[in-house]
Design an enzyme around this catalytic site. Structure first.
Site, short mmCIF file in Angstrom:
data_model
loop_
_atom_site.label_atom_id
_atom_site.label_comp_id
_atom_site.label_asym_id
_atom_site.label_seq_id
_atom_site.Cartn_x
_atom_site.Cartn_y
_atom_site.Cartn_z
N THR A 1 7.13 -10.94 -0.87
CA THR A 1 5.89 -11.75 -0.37
C THR A 1 6.33 -13.19 0.16
O THR A 1 6.91 -14.30 -0.24
CB THR A 1 4.82 -11.66 -1.05
OG1 THR A 1 3.93 -11.87 -0.57
CG2 THR A 1 4.75 -12.89 -2.68
N SER A 2 5.90 -13.99 1.55
CA SER A 2 5.60 -14.68 2.44
C SER A 2 4.53 -15.61 2.02
O SER A 2 4.83 -16.89 2.15
CB SER A 2 5.09 -14.24 3.89
OG SER A 2 3.89 -13.58 3.76
N HIS B 1 -4.64 -5.00 -2.52
CA HIS B 1 -5.16 -4.36 -1.60
C HIS B 1 -5.20 -2.31 -0.97
O HIS B 1 -5.03 -2.57 0.59
CB HIS B 1 -4.07 -4.37 -0.96
CG HIS B 1 -4.39 -5.70 -0.49
ND1 HIS B 1 -2.59 -7.27 0.11
CD2 HIS B 1 -4.48 -6.54 -1.12
CE1 HIS B 1 -3.32 -8.52 -0.34
NE2 HIS B 1 -4.24 -8.53 -0.73
N CYS C 1 -20.60 7.60 1.20
CA CYS C 1 -21.01 7.97 0.08
C CYS C 1 -20.28 7.45 -1.12
O CYS C 1 -19.94 7.57 -2.38
CB CYS C 1 -21.10 8.99 -0.12
SG CYS C 1 -19.58 10.55 -0.38
N VAL D 1 0.56 -1.21 0.10
CA VAL D 1 0.06 0.28 -0.11
C VAL D 1 1.16 1.06 -0.16
O VAL D 1 0.34 2.36 -0.28
CB VAL D 1 -0.79 -0.13 1.34
CG1 VAL D 1 -2.46 -0.99 1.08
CG2 VAL D 1 -0.07 -0.13 2.40
N CYS E 1 -16.43 14.71 5.20
CA CYS E 1 -16.39 14.01 3.54
C CYS E 1 -16.72 15.52 2.66
O CYS E 1 -17.88 15.73 2.68
CB CYS E 1 -17.10 12.95 3.43
SG CYS E 1 -17.41 12.75 1.35
N ALA F 1 15.69 -8.10 -2.34
CA ALA F 1 15.48 -7.62 -3.18
C ALA F 1 16.61 -6.63 -4.02
O ALA F 1 16.68 -7.06 -5.57
CB ALA F 1 14.39 -7.78 -3.25
#
Ligand code: BV8
Length: 232
Positions: A178-179, A110, A121, A94, A137, A221
């Site tokens: 990633t696991s 995600h 809304c 994210v 909002c 990585a």
């Protein structure tokens, strides 16, 4: 100018690709955050029960984005995008490090820390600061309904149709950092295998889906990702 490979590529990334940029992974501290299991904080029930706690969890992570930079693995993926007939980057992350590195054909399955939506809304908008239960909002005017645009446990990930279509049509599936412990993302390698694709795991250590991959390269990585994509 590198030649364009005929290969159709799907890449899946997880928190491990951002680790060397300084963002902690979910498995760090055994998946705990302020002594809460992430699965307990990242749920609609947790938000209904204790919105202040959940806002704090995401406000801290959103603020952290100002302090980190993309690393060599993010850059290698951005550069690889133009080397293939088709290249789709699906991230579970994210954070905004892939886009800041230059990746364009990118799906945040995600959600994203820098977005929010109103539960009343459903208006979606950018969020760069702090969210709280008193935020109003700007679309419908109601207070208290603004939440991070994050896919929580028990919620349907975004753009699954596009992701599945790409997986069933790809020649190469690469899973990075990633696991392989959260579904449906953890099941992508099986779909790619069924599509006849080459499947590769690039990770610090074997993940939960290790046996499903046809090959693997283990290491940080920033080392294994540039090395892998330099071969094309
Ligand atoms: C859903 C956003 C259904 C939040 C996240 C079977 C099938 C389908 C679903 C389920 C199922 N069984 C259980 C489920 C439910 C659940 C699930 O999978 N639970 C798990 C715990 C078993 N799944 C869901 O709820 C999903 N939704 O299924 O909806 C549905 C159907 C119809 C209608 C409505 C709903 C939604 C899951 C999404 C949850 N949100 N993220 C936030 O960010 O706060 S999940 C979150 O954890 C991440 O996004 C990621 O997806 C996941 C795992 O994290 P990783 O990225 O893998 O990070 P991790 O720390 O685990 O691993 C890091 C790896 O990196 C390690 O392997 C490490 O070795 C490596 N590493 C570390 N450093 C480096 C490195 N590698 C390279 N270099 C380094 N330097």
């Amino acid at each position: 100018m590198k030649k364009i490979s005929k290969t159709k590529v799907v890449v899946l990334t997880g928190a491990g690709i951002s680790a060397e940029s300084g963002l902690s992974t979910f498995r760090d501290n055994n998946g705990l955050w302020e002594n809460h299991r992430v699965e307990e904080v990242a749920t609609p029930e947790a938000f209904d029960r204790n919105p202040e706690l959940v806002h704090r969890f995401y406000n801290i992570r959103r603020a952290n984005l100002q302090t980190v930079e993309p690393n060599l693995a993010h850059v290698a993926l951005a550069e690889a995008e133009s080397q293939f007939a088709s290249f789709l980057l699906v991230t579970q992350n994210v954070d905004d490090l892939h886009e800041r590195a230059g990746s364009e054909n990118l799906i945040h399955m995600h959600g994203e820390l820098k977005k929010k939506f109103c539960v009343h809304c459903h208006h979606k908008s950018e969020e760069l600061g702090m969210l709280d239960v008193n935020a109003q909002c700007h679309n419908c005017g109601r207070v208290g309904g603004l939440r991070p645009d994050i896919v929580w446990f028990g919620e349907m990930p975004y753009q699954m149709d596009a992701i599945m279509a790409a997986l069933l049509d790809c020649d190469l599936f690469v899973s990075i950092g990633t696991s392989g412990s959260v579904y449906p993302a953890a099941g992508f390698v099986e779909l790619a295998n069924r599509a006849g694709a080459e499947t590769v795991e690039l990770n610090l250590e074997p993940g939960d889906q290790q046996s499903a991959f046809q090959s693997a390269h283990y290491g940080p990585a920033t080392k294994v990702v540039p090395e892998f994509f330099s071969r094309f």
